[in-house]
Design a protein around this motif. Sequence first.
Motif, PDB file in Angstrom:
ATOM      1  N   LEU A 172       0.828  -1.208   0.000  1.00  0.00           N
ATOM      2  CA  LEU A 172       0.000   0.000   0.000  1.00  0.00           C
ATOM      3  C   LEU A 172       0.859   1.254   0.000  1.00  0.00           C
ATOM      4  O   LEU A 172       1.792   1.385   0.791  1.00  0.00           O
ATOM      5  N   THR A 173       0.536   2.174  -0.891  1.00  0.00           N
ATOM      6  CA  THR A 173       1.223   3.464  -0.896  1.00  0.00           C
ATOM      7  C   THR A 173       0.703   4.296   0.274  1.00  0.00           C
ATOM      8  O   THR A 173      -0.376   4.021   0.831  1.00  0.00           O
ATOM      9  N   ASN A 174       1.430   5.316   0.645  1.00  0.00           N
ATOM     10  CA  ASN A 174       0.967   6.204   1.719  1.00  0.00           C
ATOM     11  C   ASN A 174      -0.379   6.824   1.377  1.00  0.00           C
ATOM     12  O   ASN A 174      -1.216   7.061   2.248  1.00  0.00           O
ATOM     13  N   ASN A 175      -0.591   7.089   0.097  1.00  0.00           N
ATOM     14  CA  ASN A 175      -1.856   7.663  -0.360  1.00  0.00           C
ATOM     15  C   ASN A 175      -3.018   6.707  -0.087  1.00  0.00           C
ATOM     16  O   ASN A 175      -4.078   7.115   0.402  1.00  0.00           O
ATOM     17  N   LEU A 176      -2.825   5.407  -0.379  1.00  0.00           N
ATOM     18  CA  LEU A 176      -3.894   4.427  -0.186  1.00  0.00           C
ATOM     19  C   LEU A 176      -4.155   4.168   1.296  1.00  0.00           C
ATOM     20  O   LEU A 176      -5.292   3.922   1.702  1.00  0.00           O
ATOM     21  N   ILE A 177      -3.098   4.230   2.092  1.00  0.00           N
ATOM     22  CA  ILE A 177      -3.263   4.087   3.547  1.00  0.00           C
ATOM     23  C   ILE A 177      -4.036   5.280   4.097  1.00  0.00           C
ATOM     24  O   ILE A 177      -5.023   5.130   4.832  1.00  0.00           O
ATOM     25  N   GLN A 178      -3.603   6.486   3.714  1.00  0.00           N
ATOM     26  CA  GLN A 178      -4.223   7.704   4.224  1.00  0.00           C
ATOM     27  C   GLN A 178      -5.670   7.830   3.761  1.00  0.00           C
ATOM     28  O   GLN A 178      -6.530   8.321   4.512  1.00  0.00           O
ATOM     29  N   GLN A 179      -5.941   7.381   2.556  1.00  0.00           N
ATOM     30  CA  GLN A 179      -7.294   7.471   2.018  1.00  0.00           C
ATOM     31  C   GLN A 179      -8.277   6.684   2.891  1.00  0.00           C
ATOM     32  O   GLN A 179      -9.370   7.167   3.201  1.00  0.00           O
ATOM     33  N   GLN A 180      -7.896   5.489   3.300  1.00  0.00           N
ATOM     34  CA  GLN A 180      -8.774   4.668   4.139  1.00  0.00           C
ATOM     35  C   GLN A 180      -8.948   5.269   5.532  1.00  0.00           C
ATOM     36  O   GLN A 180     -10.042   5.264   6.090  1.00  0.00           O
ATOM     37  N   LEU A 221      -6.224  -6.786   4.477  1.00  0.00           N
ATOM     38  CA  LEU A 221      -7.125  -5.707   4.893  1.00  0.00           C
ATOM     39  C   LEU A 221      -6.682  -5.135   6.243  1.00  0.00           C
ATOM     40  O   LEU A 221      -7.503  -4.730   7.063  1.00  0.00           O
ATOM     41  N   ALA A 222      -5.373  -5.122   6.471  1.00  0.00           N
ATOM     42  CA  ALA A 222      -4.852  -4.665   7.765  1.00  0.00           C
ATOM     43  C   ALA A 222      -5.231  -3.218   8.058  1.00  0.00           C
ATOM     44  O   ALA A 222      -5.668  -2.891   9.171  1.00  0.00           O
ATOM     45  N   VAL A 223      -5.095  -2.344   7.077  1.00  0.00           N
ATOM     46  CA  VAL A 223      -5.411  -0.925   7.289  1.00  0.00           C
ATOM     47  C   VAL A 223      -6.921  -0.731   7.385  1.00  0.00           C
ATOM     48  O   VAL A 223      -7.417  -0.024   8.276  1.00  0.00           O
ATOM     49  N   TYR A 224      -7.651  -1.350   6.478  1.00  0.00           N
ATOM     50  CA  TYR A 224      -9.120  -1.267   6.520  1.00  0.00           C
ATOM     51  C   TYR A 224      -9.631  -1.768   7.867  1.00  0.00           C
ATOM     52  O   TYR A 224     -10.471  -1.122   8.516  1.00  0.00           O
ATOM     53  N   GLY A 225      -9.122  -2.934   8.313  1.00  0.00           N
ATOM     54  CA  GLY A 225      -9.542  -3.489   9.591  1.00  0.00           C
ATOM     55  C   GLY A 225      -9.196  -2.575  10.747  1.00  0.00           C
ATOM     56  O   GLY A 225      -9.967  -2.439  11.705  1.00  0.00           O
ATOM     57  N   ALA A 226      -8.026  -1.940  10.677  1.00  0.00           N
ATOM     58  CA  ALA A 226      -7.618  -1.017  11.743  1.00  0.00           C
ATOM     59  C   ALA A 226      -8.574   0.171  11.824  1.00  0.00           C
ATOM     60  O   ALA A 226      -8.939   0.616  12.921  1.00  0.00           O
ATOM     61  N   THR A 227      -9.009   0.684  10.671  1.00  0.00           N
ATOM     62  CA  THR A 227      -9.930   1.833  10.689  1.00  0.00           C
ATOM     63  C   THR A 227     -11.294   1.422  11.234  1.00  0.00           C
ATOM     64  O   THR A 227     -11.922   2.166  11.985  1.00  0.00           O
ATOM     65  N   LYS A 228     -11.755   0.231  10.869  1.00  0.00           N
ATOM     66  CA  LYS A 228     -13.061  -0.226  11.346  1.00  0.00           C
ATOM     67  C   LYS A 228     -13.021  -0.585  12.827  1.00  0.00           C
ATOM     68  O   LYS A 228     -13.990  -0.352  13.553  1.00  0.00           O
ATOM     69  N   ALA A 229     -11.898  -1.148  13.267  1.00  0.00           N
ATOM     70  CA  ALA A 229     -11.743  -1.408  14.703  1.00  0.00           C
ATOM     71  C   ALA A 229     -11.718  -0.086  15.469  1.00  0.00           C
ATOM     72  O   ALA A 229     -12.238   0.011  16.588  1.00  0.00           O
TER      73      ALA A 229
END
Length: 379
Positions: A172-180, A221-229
């Motif tokens: 994941l690029t920083n952009n894709l991480i930050q977007q989520q 889905l580590a970043v997605y899961g982190a945001t939902k958690a």
Amino acid sequence: MGVTLTKAARTAFEITNELFIAVGSGIWGIAILANHGLKHNRFFGTSIIVSLTIASLLFAFRTNELCMPDRKKFIVITGCDSGLGFSLALHASEMGFSVLAGCLNLESEGACILASHQKQGLICFKLDVTQNQSIENAMQFIHDVLTEDKNNELWCVINNAGVMIFGEFEWLTNNLIQQQINVNLLGTMQVTKAISPLLRKHKSRLINVVSHCALATLPGLAVYGATKAGIYAFSDGIRVELAKYGVRVVSFVPGSFPFQSNIMLKQHDHSEEMRSAFTSEQEKFYGIYFKKYNSYLCAISAMIKQPGKIYMKDLYENFENALIAQHPKALYIVEPMRYKYYHFFFKYSPYFIRDYLVNKFIMMPAFERPEDYTEYDLY
């Protein structure tokens, strides 16, 4: 030791038996047990039994009346261009509520479909949850709509807007991480903060859409899961904060419907962004695996239909309860039996078994180490 265990077991049995009798007999059972306990100087044990019985009866016979929908009751939903938000907006309108549907693009196909239902109390407005000015404009719009009629009421706000990007964390690029993070977590917080005065004024309810990934984050889905958690934890905190103001907060975990939502529609573009940011070492190491991984995901995203209402009976039954129950639960989880089994074992299995089950559950292509790969001098 054996005598002690036998006595403890007998005492536990007697308490369980008395509790069963009391619950089954209701008020008369409580009265008889209380009288019997006081006669035999068993004040402590009797107090426990009576307290547990009363609590059990209150739980068993509590009423959870439903609040009837009305066009004067407004529901605000974010992320309505497609998928879950689109479906919930349509369903709430069909129930008889007025719906203010926040859309990222008012020219999108989903927004145009929703706009065609204006006679059914469905109004679209522009909302980008990552932009402060857009949120401010949206709050002014919502305020203006509510004040058009003194009988208008903000019934519920549903934080649904979300972005899910599949990919191993290193890709994941920083952009894709930050977007989520910006959409899923910060967007939910910023909208909630901006609309809190209205929530308090109308004693509304707040439904935050979480995810199964908040309960068991999956690989890819580590970043997605982190945001939902994060949203789940956020909901837990503000549920207690806002309760004293008459605002009910609900965490809503919808089921899985990958073929009825376009949340993965941009997976190809995302994978291209990841690939373009690879170093030569990453390109060499991940090349074959990355291609297989994203070919699999892009095949799924290619099957996604145009905006339409998700067909899932359990989804709407739980949604309606969260929306109109006088005393909604703090957490609603929509899941097929397969999910129930997996999540049970995810929670209670040793990690080596859990991780094996997680891989079986997600069924992603297996990693293959390139035969011609040699270790790079990275630094």
